[in-house]
Structure formats: structure tokens, C-alpha cells
Scaffold this motif. Structure first.
Motif, PDB file in Angstrom:
ATOM      1  N   LEU A 202      31.897  -0.719  29.935  1.00 33.80           N
ATOM      2  CA  LEU A 202      32.420  -1.248  30.793  1.00 33.80           C
ATOM      3  C   LEU A 202      33.403  -2.313  30.145  1.00 33.80           C
ATOM      4  O   LEU A 202      34.277  -2.661  31.225  1.00 33.80           O
ATOM      5  CB  LEU A 202      31.486  -0.554  32.050  1.00 33.80           C
ATOM      6  CG  LEU A 202      30.511   0.848  32.333  1.00 33.80           C
ATOM      7  CD1 LEU A 202      30.074   0.377  33.019  1.00 33.80           C
ATOM      8  CD2 LEU A 202      32.339   1.643  32.676  1.00 33.80           C
ATOM      9  N   GLY A 203      32.453  -3.141  29.439  1.00 32.51           N
ATOM     10  CA  GLY A 203      32.303  -4.683  29.157  1.00 32.51           C
ATOM     11  C   GLY A 203      32.401  -4.922  28.135  1.00 32.51           C
ATOM     12  O   GLY A 203      31.115  -4.565  27.382  1.00 32.51           O
ATOM     13  N   LEU A 204      31.796  -6.328  27.793  1.00 33.91           N
ATOM     14  CA  LEU A 204      32.042  -6.555  26.537  1.00 33.91           C
ATOM     15  C   LEU A 204      30.029  -7.602  26.323  1.00 33.91           C
ATOM     16  O   LEU A 204      30.091  -8.392  26.798  1.00 33.91           O
ATOM     17  CB  LEU A 204      32.245  -8.272  25.798  1.00 33.91           C
ATOM     18  CG  LEU A 204      32.355  -8.434  24.209  1.00 33.91           C
ATOM     19  CD1 LEU A 204      31.918  -6.755  23.983  1.00 33.91           C
ATOM     20  CD2 LEU A 204      33.311  -9.841  23.685  1.00 33.91           C
ATOM     21  N   PRO A 205      28.832  -6.831  26.447  1.00 37.95           N
ATOM     22  CA  PRO A 205      27.513  -7.379  25.980  1.00 37.95           C
ATOM     23  C   PRO A 205      28.103  -8.709  25.427  1.00 37.95           C
ATOM     24  O   PRO A 205      28.188  -8.521  24.145  1.00 37.95           O
ATOM     25  CB  PRO A 205      27.003  -6.714  25.471  1.00 37.95           C
ATOM     26  CG  PRO A 205      27.236  -5.070  25.771  1.00 37.95           C
ATOM     27  CD  PRO A 205      29.162  -5.568  25.672  1.00 37.95           C
ATOM     28  N   ILE A 206      27.147  -9.821  25.139  1.00 40.83           N
ATOM     29  CA  ILE A 206      26.992 -10.853  23.787  1.00 40.83           C
ATOM     30  C   ILE A 206      25.512 -11.196  23.959  1.00 40.83           C
ATOM     31  O   ILE A 206      24.790 -11.634  25.862  1.00 40.83           O
ATOM     32  CB  ILE A 206      27.700 -12.251  24.709  1.00 40.83           C
ATOM     33  CG1 ILE A 206      29.178 -11.899  25.288  1.00 40.83           C
ATOM     34  CG2 ILE A 206      27.666 -13.667  24.274  1.00 40.83           C
ATOM     35  CD1 ILE A 206      30.273 -12.723  26.183  1.00 40.83           C
ATOM     36  N   LEU A 207      25.166 -11.249  23.409  1.00 36.07           N
ATOM     37  CA  LEU A 207      23.701 -11.383  22.925  1.00 36.07           C
ATOM     38  C   LEU A 207      23.897 -13.546  22.093  1.00 36.07           C
ATOM     39  O   LEU A 207      24.393 -13.847  21.297  1.00 36.07           O
ATOM     40  CB  LEU A 207      23.239 -10.602  21.871  1.00 36.07           C
ATOM     41  CG  LEU A 207      22.462 -10.506  21.162  1.00 36.07           C
ATOM     42  CD1 LEU A 207      21.451  -9.968  22.694  1.00 36.07           C
ATOM     43  CD2 LEU A 207      21.935  -9.359  20.201  1.00 36.07           C
ATOM     44  N   GLN A 208      23.011 -14.205  23.116  1.00 39.86           N
ATOM     45  CA  GLN A 208      23.077 -15.141  22.933  1.00 39.86           C
ATOM     46  C   GLN A 208      21.938 -15.683  22.512  1.00 39.86           C
ATOM     47  O   GLN A 208      21.027 -15.923  22.637  1.00 39.86           O
ATOM     48  CB  GLN A 208      23.397 -16.044  24.652  1.00 39.86           C
ATOM     49  CG  GLN A 208      24.444 -16.426  25.044  1.00 39.86           C
ATOM     50  CD  GLN A 208      25.239 -16.508  24.659  1.00 39.86           C
ATOM     51  OE1 GLN A 208      25.089 -16.825  23.701  1.00 39.86           O
ATOM     52  NE2 GLN A 208      26.686 -16.523  25.269  1.00 39.86           N
ATOM     53  N   LYS A 209      21.600 -15.660  20.886  1.00 48.24           N
ATOM     54  CA  LYS A 209      20.331 -15.465  19.555  1.00 48.24           C
ATOM     55  C   LYS A 209      20.896 -16.205  18.928  1.00 48.24           C
ATOM     56  O   LYS A 209      21.860 -15.776  18.163  1.00 48.24           O
ATOM     57  CB  LYS A 209      19.524 -14.315  19.843  1.00 48.24           C
ATOM     58  CG  LYS A 209      18.669 -13.855  20.749  1.00 48.24           C
ATOM     59  CD  LYS A 209      17.925 -11.975  20.226  1.00 48.24           C
ATOM     60  CE  LYS A 209      17.215 -11.953  21.228  1.00 48.24           C
ATOM     61  NZ  LYS A 209      16.456 -11.076  21.357  1.00 48.24           N
ATOM     62  N   MET A 234      26.328   2.671  12.390  1.00 44.68           N
ATOM     63  CA  MET A 234      27.353   1.974  13.315  1.00 44.68           C
ATOM     64  C   MET A 234      27.219   0.964  13.616  1.00 44.68           C
ATOM     65  O   MET A 234      25.961   1.086  14.699  1.00 44.68           O
ATOM     66  CB  MET A 234      26.999   3.038  14.597  1.00 44.68           C
ATOM     67  CG  MET A 234      28.265   3.496  15.692  1.00 44.68           C
ATOM     68  SD  MET A 234      27.962   4.187  16.916  1.00 44.68           S
ATOM     69  CE  MET A 234      28.386   5.965  16.430  1.00 44.68           C
ATOM     70  N   VAL A 235      28.195   1.214  13.883  1.00 38.75           N
ATOM     71  CA  VAL A 235      28.116  -1.334  14.675  1.00 38.75           C
ATOM     72  C   VAL A 235      28.403  -1.070  16.317  1.00 38.75           C
ATOM     73  O   VAL A 235      29.857   0.142  16.744  1.00 38.75           O
ATOM     74  CB  VAL A 235      29.495  -1.587  13.864  1.00 38.75           C
ATOM     75  CG1 VAL A 235      29.834  -3.336  14.378  1.00 38.75           C
ATOM     76  CG2 VAL A 235      29.064  -1.696  12.851  1.00 38.75           C
ATOM     77  N   GLY A 236      27.845  -1.384  17.055  1.00 36.14           N
ATOM     78  CA  GLY A 236      28.344  -1.437  18.353  1.00 36.14           C
ATOM     79  C   GLY A 236      29.588  -2.542  18.851  1.00 36.14           C
ATOM     80  O   GLY A 236      29.607  -3.279  17.908  1.00 36.14           O
ATOM     81  N   HIS A 237      29.994  -2.296  19.737  1.00 33.46           N
ATOM     82  CA  HIS A 237      30.455  -3.472  20.925  1.00 33.46           C
ATOM     83  C   HIS A 237      30.373  -4.210  21.073  1.00 33.46           C
ATOM     84  O   HIS A 237      29.475  -4.326  22.519  1.00 33.46           O
ATOM     85  CB  HIS A 237      31.780  -2.757  21.611  1.00 33.46           C
ATOM     86  CG  HIS A 237      32.650  -1.184  20.875  1.00 33.46           C
ATOM     87  ND1 HIS A 237      33.112  -1.255  19.812  1.00 33.46           N
ATOM     88  CD2 HIS A 237      32.612  -0.239  21.785  1.00 33.46           C
ATOM     89  CE1 HIS A 237      33.841  -0.146  20.005  1.00 33.46           C
ATOM     90  NE2 HIS A 237      33.596   0.307  20.409  1.00 33.46           N
ATOM     91  N   LEU A 238      29.055  -5.181  20.530  1.00 35.80           N
ATOM     92  CA  LEU A 238      28.383  -6.521  21.355  1.00 35.80           C
ATOM     93  C   LEU A 238      28.535  -7.786  20.764  1.00 35.80           C
ATOM     94  O   LEU A 238      29.208  -7.665  19.619  1.00 35.80           O
ATOM     95  CB  LEU A 238      27.457  -6.404  21.286  1.00 35.80           C
ATOM     96  CG  LEU A 238      26.510  -6.341  20.534  1.00 35.80           C
ATOM     97  CD1 LEU A 238      24.675  -6.295  20.799  1.00 35.80           C
ATOM     98  CD2 LEU A 238      26.620  -4.712  20.055  1.00 35.80           C
ATOM     99  N   ALA A 239      29.356  -8.858  21.216  1.00 38.75           N
ATOM    100  CA  ALA A 239      29.677  -9.627  20.348  1.00 38.75           C
ATOM    101  C   ALA A 239      27.861 -10.939  20.680  1.00 38.75           C
ATOM    102  O   ALA A 239      26.764 -11.247  21.369  1.00 38.75           O
ATOM    103  CB  ALA A 239      30.276 -10.561  21.335  1.00 38.75           C
ATOM    104  N   VAL A 240      27.910 -10.903  19.041  1.00 38.69           N
ATOM    105  CA  VAL A 240      26.329 -12.265  18.333  1.00 38.69           C
ATOM    106  C   VAL A 240      27.415 -13.373  18.560  1.00 38.69           C
ATOM    107  O   VAL A 240      27.763 -13.675  16.798  1.00 38.69           O
ATOM    108  CB  VAL A 240      26.397 -10.898  18.023  1.00 38.69           C
ATOM    109  CG1 VAL A 240      24.222 -12.234  17.782  1.00 38.69           C
ATOM    110  CG2 VAL A 240      25.749  -9.886  17.845  1.00 38.69           C
ATOM    111  N   PRO A 241      27.342 -14.370  18.817  1.00 32.58           N
ATOM    112  CA  PRO A 241      28.126 -15.923  18.837  1.00 32.58           C
ATOM    113  C   PRO A 241      27.608 -15.949  17.638  1.00 32.58           C
ATOM    114  O   PRO A 241      27.916 -16.980  16.425  1.00 32.58           O
ATOM    115  CB  PRO A 241      28.346 -16.320  20.031  1.00 32.58           C
ATOM    116  CG  PRO A 241      28.195 -15.750  20.605  1.00 32.58           C
ATOM    117  CD  PRO A 241      27.180 -14.714  20.596  1.00 32.58           C
TER     118      PRO A 241
END
Length: 499
Positions: A202-209, A234-241
Motif C-alpha cells: 500500500l505504501g513505501l516502508p522506510i527503514l531508518q538504520k 527476492m528484493v522487497g519494496h522498502l527504502a533503506v536510506p
């Protein structure tokens, strides 16, 4: 083969088992005109991952398995190069198809006490054999995500738990079991979807680590698998800045993450498959058809799953990618097809399942994971109370009396006359939405009962739902069954009887 035909081998769009004849013919047209490499099967459009917010729609369920086999045969007959058939079946075919063997969720297997890797490998093997006999070559599982965020809306029960080492060992054991069965499998969702609070459908999860934190936790199960030769991730749809120079770019379309980190730094030599490209976390970023597919290919994905724009994707990649890039990916896909026996695909009959053997496995597993997680059970005392008509029983969230209640065989004693009460809670949902489907009024009733007299709580469901039932120490004992399989209910009765 020309460049476009080679690119087409990377595509594995969605195929729906329950669909219209018009849609079946559209898939046939896609196979004939675009010469796609594979198909990923889902139950129906309403149950496809990205549409799950509309699941109030009634689903047709008759003959799903027979229909799947029929469609696989039908589609294979239209393809010049045999199709790589995949399905997302984390707990077996039953995740997508009724009346097929269902295996325990990953969170349940994470609770195994004796020889967990051996048993989990066996589960992977059995799941793999069910799929292989059904004409499926690739299972898009297991999750190697470490579920460190109990509020995670999308991983939860799909993870082996919050322990990094356990997630690494058990995801690899599942993978190994499926490989032993002769089908493909993949660890997902790289770089790790466990500590997120947004659903990427439903949206973009952002992992702040930081990168160091990620290496110690999220990335570790993938590195564990890579070091032991796994062939697909498999690569997921999440952002890891922290891994993408501060940018909130989904991992699935990030060249820094897939090519630089996964392939170059972590040493992964296998195939990378994208998570479903129709998911909102990425689908909304590139409104122009074909652009998302190119971004995913350029980032380093070898197989593009659930693309809604195959024709435009092939054209765009053809314009942008070099011949050498295309040849390399095409070679990897064709090698995979040869390894998995895809090239020898022939028409298959609907297989029969060995339900007796399946039930025995479920029983063996349940005896290994059903646990008294709080307090103590005194079987002799319970027997005395039951014989004296002083042991009460109530169950919650069931439509009709459970197997558990029938096996317990306690008289319908008014609760106020009981000296002790067994409470059977059959958690309605394994997902955390709306308190795992548990109505607040019923939860209040359970808490009031527990305050009025000694209670033993028997929890048939996701252990993450226990927090909604109050403090565990307020119950005399808590037994966690993890799921409500008939075999589990029998094992819990034996636990109460001291057998």
C-alpha cells in the motif's frame, strides 16, 4: 533469438486461477505475442497481494486446484519455450489454493523445540513435492525477514521470529528442503522487511538504520544463505536510506542496493527476482508504462514479477539496455530453467495428495511446538476437577464447537459453578489488523473471567496476538498452540491430560 525475445524471458506476469475466459485468452496472447518467460499464479484478482484491502469480495473456491493444473497445461501448450511457473506459497499451495495441504506458518515453525532445522527442511521438502507434482517450478518463499517490529502489518507470522540466527538458519533450511524436492526457492524480502511499520502493498516502508545495524540484523540471514550457495533472492519494496546515499528509493529499483551491495559486496552470484511490480510502493512512482520495468532491470533484477506492462517493459529495456546486459540476464534465466527441469515440461495430470502422511507430519510438528509458555499445568488436579464436575470450559471466536471442546468432553457447566476454567481462544486472523480480528467486547469478557476465577488460557493463533488478552501471569497457565489445526487441538488436550 533476437534482443526482445531474450528480454521477454525475464518477465513473469500474474496469472489468476479464477478469472474470465477473456482474461485467460489475454494471457495466451501475451505468451504468443510477447513470448514471456514465465507466469506467477494467484488465486484471483481479489486475493492478489496488492488488492487485499478489497478482500470483502466473495471469492469463488470450487475446483481451484484442478483449474490451476488445467491452466498450467493450457498456457504451456501456447509457449515456444516452456514457461517457468511460480507461485507464492510460503506455507504451501494452501496459501493460494483451497483443499491442498497447508503447513504451519513460519512463526509456528520458529517455535519448534527439538531439531528445528531438520523438521523445517522436511516441511520445505513436502511443500516442494506438492508443487513439483502440480507443474510448478518455483516457490517465491521463504521469508528471511527478522520480525523485530511486533506492529509490522505485513510480515509478522510470515517470519521465523525476532531472533536473527533463527531466521537465518530456518529460512535456509526451508530453502534447502524445497531444493531437495527439485523446485526453485528464494529468500525474501532483501534487504529485510521485518522492522517496518508500513505495508509495501500500500505504501513505501522506510527503514531508518545504519549500515552496521542492518549488517547485524536485516542482512545477516541473506548473507548466511549466500555463504551457503543459495541461487535466488527476492528484493522487497522498502527504502533503506543508509544504503542508498540518503535517498528514499525502493530497494527493488535501487542499483546501489542490488548491484553494488547484494551482488558486489555480499557476493551473491544467483538470480535476483523483484517483488510484485504492481505493489503501490513502486507502481505509483512511474506512471509511464515500461519505465518501472526498465528501472527494475537496470537495478539488477533478473526476473520481473507481476509486471502490468509487459509489452512496454520489453520495448523500454530493449532501447536502454546493452546487448551484453541482456545476454547475461537471459543466460541466467535459461540456466535456471534447465536446472529446474522446465525445458522438459510436459502435460500433467491432477495429482492426489497423501493426506494421511500429511496429518502425521502435522501431529509430529505440533508435539514439537505446542508449548506451555506461562505458569504450569497440573494434569492430576485437572482430572480430579473434571471428574467432580468442577472444571469449566469456554471458547471464543468459533462458529461451532471445536474439535478441542469435543476432545475435552467437559460438561456444559455454568461458569460460576466451576472452580477452574479452561479458555479456548481461536484467534480469527493471523494478521494484526483490528486486534487480529478479535472484538474488544469479547476480549473484555475474557479478562473479566480471568479476574473472577483461576483460568488456563489456550491460545490457538498467532502468538503476537497474546498481548491483547492481558498479562500472561494473570492466568494460572497459558498454552500456545500457534495454529488451530486439528492435530494441534489434539496435542493440547494431551498436554492438559499429561500424556
Amino acid at each position: 533469438m533476437n534482443k526482445s525475445q531474450k528480454i521477454a524471458q525475464c518477465f513473469s506476469p500474474a496469472a489468476f486461477i479464477h478469472d474470465s475466459e477473456e482474461n485467460y485468452q489475454a494471457i495466451e496472447k501475451l505468451i504468443q505475442e510477447q513470448e514471456i518467460g514465465g507466469l506467477t499464479f494467484f488465486h484471483s484478482r481479489y486475493s492478489a497481494a496488492a488488492n487485499f484491502e478489497k478482500r470483502a469480495e466473495s471469492l469463488k473456491t470450487e475446483g481451484t486446484f484442478e483449474k490451476l493444473v488445467e491452466l498450467i497445461n493450457r498456457y504451456q501448450a501456447h509457449s515456444k519455450i516452456p514457461l517457468l511457473i511460480s507461485i507464492d506459497g510460503e506455507y504451501g499451495l494452501a496459501m493460494r489454493i483451497e483443499k491442498t495441504p497447508q503447513y504451519p506458518f513460519a512463526i509456528t515453525l520458529g517455535a519448534l523445540k527439538k531439531d528445528p532445522e531438520k523438521w523445517v527442511k522436511e516441511v520445505g521438502y513436502r511443500m516442494g513435492m506438492d508443487m513439483k507434482r502440480s507443474g510448478i517450478h518455483l516457490n517465491l518463499a521463504p521469508c528471511a525477514d527478522v520480525n523485530t517490529n511486533p506492529e509490522n502489518p505485513v510480515i509478522g507470522y510470515r517470519s521465523f521470529g525476532d531472533d536473527v540466527e533463527k531466521a537465518a538458519k530456518l529460512s535456509f533450511a526451508t530453502y534447502s528442503g524445497m531444493k531437495k524436492a527439485g523446485i526453485g526457492a528464494c529468500l525474501k524480502h532483501f534487504p529485510g522487511h521485518g522492522d517496518t511499520a508500513v505495508d509495501s502493498h500500500l505504501g513505501l516502508p522506510i527503514l531508518q538504520k545504519s549500515k552496521e545495524e542492518l549488517k547485524a540484523e536485516e542482512l545477516l540471514p541473506f548473507q548466511y544463505g549466500i555463504d551457503r550457495g543459495i541461487e535466488m533472492i527476492m528484493v522487497g519494496h522498502l527504502a533503506v536510506p543508509a544504503l542508498t546515499g540518503g535517498k528514499d528509493i525502493p530497494a527493488s529499483i535501487s542499483r546501489e542496493l542490488i548491484t553494488n551491495l547484494l551482488k558486489n559486496e555480499m557476493g551473491f552470484k544467483g538470480l535476483v527476482i523483484s517483488d510484485a511490480l504492481n505493489m503501490k510502493a513502486v507502481a505509483n512512482l512511474y506512471p509511464k508504462p515500461g519505465e518501472l520495468e526498465w528501472q527494475a532491470f537496470h537495478a539488477g533484477n533478473d526476473i520481473l514479477c507481476f509486471s502490468d506492462h509487459v509489452k512496454e517493459g520489453i520495448e523500454k529495456i530493449g532501447q536502454m539496455a546493452s546487448d551484453a546486459e541482456v545476454d547475461e540476464v537471459f543466460g541466467k534465466v535459461m540456466d535456471l530453467k534447465k536446472r529446474l527441469g522446465v525445458m522438459e515440461s510436459k502435460s500433467i495430470e491432477v495429482p492426489a495428495f497423501d493426506w494421511e502422511s500429511h496429518s502425521q507430519l502435522q501431529k509430529d510438528l505440533a508435539e514439537n511446538y505446542v508449548s506451555v509458555i506461562s505458569g504450569e499445568i497440573n494434569p492430576a488436579e485437572l482430572k480430579t476437577l473434571a471428574e467432580g464436575g468442577k472444571l469449566g470450559y469456554r471458547e471464543f471466536f468459533t462458529q461451532s464447537p471445536s474439535h478441542f471442546s469435543q476432545e475435552l468432553n467437559l460438561s456444559s457447566l455454568p461458569i460460576d459453578q466451576a472452580e477452574k476454567v479452561i479458555l479456548g481462544v481461536f484467534v480469527p486472523s493471523h494478521k494484526p489488523l483490528n486486534q487480529f480480528g478479535m472484538d474488544q467486547a469479547v476480549l473484555d469478557e475474557i479478562k473479566a473471567l480471568e479476574k473472577s476465577k483461576p483460568c488456563i488460557l489456550v491460545h490457538f493463533g498467532n502468538p503476537l496476538a497474546l498481548k491483547h488478552l492481558g498479562k500472561l501471569e494473570d492466568f494460572q497457565a497459558v498454552i500456545c498452540g500457534y495454529q488451530a489445526f486439528e492435530e494441534v487441538q489434539k496435542v493440547v488436550v494431551q498436554t492438559l491430560q499429561g500424556l
